[in-house]
Design a protein around this motif. Structure first.
Motif, PDB file in Angstrom:
ATOM      1  N   ALA A 153       0.646   4.979   0.868  1.00  0.00           N
ATOM      2  CA  ALA A 153      -0.203   5.932   1.577  1.00  0.00           C
ATOM      3  C   ALA A 153       0.675   6.813   2.442  1.00  0.00           C
ATOM      4  O   ALA A 153       1.844   6.505   2.681  1.00  0.00           O
ATOM      5  N   TRP A 171     -10.039  -8.731   8.564  1.00  0.00           N
ATOM      6  CA  TRP A 171     -10.603  -7.609   9.288  1.00  0.00           C
ATOM      7  C   TRP A 171     -11.189  -8.120  10.592  1.00  0.00           C
ATOM      8  O   TRP A 171     -11.819  -9.173  10.632  1.00  0.00           O
ATOM      9  N   ARG A 198      -4.897   5.461   5.534  1.00  0.00           N
ATOM     10  CA  ARG A 198      -6.133   5.024   4.880  1.00  0.00           C
ATOM     11  C   ARG A 198      -5.869   4.850   3.396  1.00  0.00           C
ATOM     12  O   ARG A 198      -5.111   5.609   2.801  1.00  0.00           O
ATOM     13  N   THR A 199      -6.511   3.840   2.828  1.00  0.00           N
ATOM     14  CA  THR A 199      -6.346   3.574   1.402  1.00  0.00           C
ATOM     15  C   THR A 199      -7.618   2.957   0.842  1.00  0.00           C
ATOM     16  O   THR A 199      -8.347   2.276   1.561  1.00  0.00           O
ATOM     17  N   ASP A 200      -7.865   3.214  -0.419  1.00  0.00           N
ATOM     18  CA  ASP A 200      -8.960   2.564  -1.133  1.00  0.00           C
ATOM     19  C   ASP A 200      -8.424   1.426  -1.996  1.00  0.00           C
ATOM     20  O   ASP A 200      -9.186   0.664  -2.565  1.00  0.00           O
ATOM     21  N   GLY A 201      -7.100   1.350  -2.085  1.00  0.00           N
ATOM     22  CA  GLY A 201      -6.468   0.356  -2.942  1.00  0.00           C
ATOM     23  C   GLY A 201      -6.490  -1.036  -2.328  1.00  0.00           C
ATOM     24  O   GLY A 201      -6.758  -1.211  -1.145  1.00  0.00           O
ATOM     25  N   PRO A 202      -6.198  -2.033  -3.129  1.00  0.00           N
ATOM     26  CA  PRO A 202      -6.171  -3.409  -2.626  1.00  0.00           C
ATOM     27  C   PRO A 202      -4.961  -3.639  -1.714  1.00  0.00           C
ATOM     28  O   PRO A 202      -3.936  -2.971  -1.832  1.00  0.00           O
ATOM     29  N   VAL A 236       0.843  -1.197   0.000  1.00  0.00           N
ATOM     30  CA  VAL A 236       0.000   0.000   0.000  1.00  0.00           C
ATOM     31  C   VAL A 236       0.876   1.244   0.000  1.00  0.00           C
ATOM     32  O   VAL A 236       1.795   1.365   0.814  1.00  0.00           O
TER      33      VAL A 236
END
Length: 115
Positions: A38, A80, A63-67, A36
């Motif tokens: 970020a 999670w 925070r990330t929206d990526g995989p 990631v």
């Protein structure tokens, strides 16, 4: 995965390099361990008892929206969990000691990441 086999952790990270800032180290470790990119935001720093030896631990949030692309050499599995699930794993003794100490400080200080 080899240092604390079978134990859980909510932290991703490692040691900072000589001359590297905590934020730069956090960004590098996030990229290495989860793939990631970020910009980590500092939460707080504390002197951790440490399972191996005492050290300064700087907690950051990113925070990330990526995989997520976990490095299998760093962790066996990711999933999670709710705060209650983490609390239960710690109570059951199934958590890396340093991660448990950081989690207790986060919960007591009202610094729950993502909140």
């Amino acid at each position: 995965a080899t240092r604390f086999p079978g134990l859980h952790n909510w932290l991703v990270g490692g040691a900072v390099a000589a001359g590297e800032s905590y934020a730069a180290g956090a960004a590098r470790e996030l990229a290495e361990e989860l793939g990631v990119r970020a910009r980590p935001v500092p939460l707080f720093t504390f002197f951790c008892d440490g399972a191996i030896s005492p050290y300064w631990l700087a907690l950051h949030e990113a925070r990330t929206d990526g995989p997520l692309r976990p490095d299998p050499g760093e962790m066996a599995e990711i999933r999670w969990c709710t705060a209650a699930e983490i609390d239960a794993l710690i109570t059951a003794g199934r958590f890396v000691p340093d991660g448990a100490e950081a989690w207790e400080r986060v919960r007591k200080g009202g610094h729950l990441p993502g909140a």
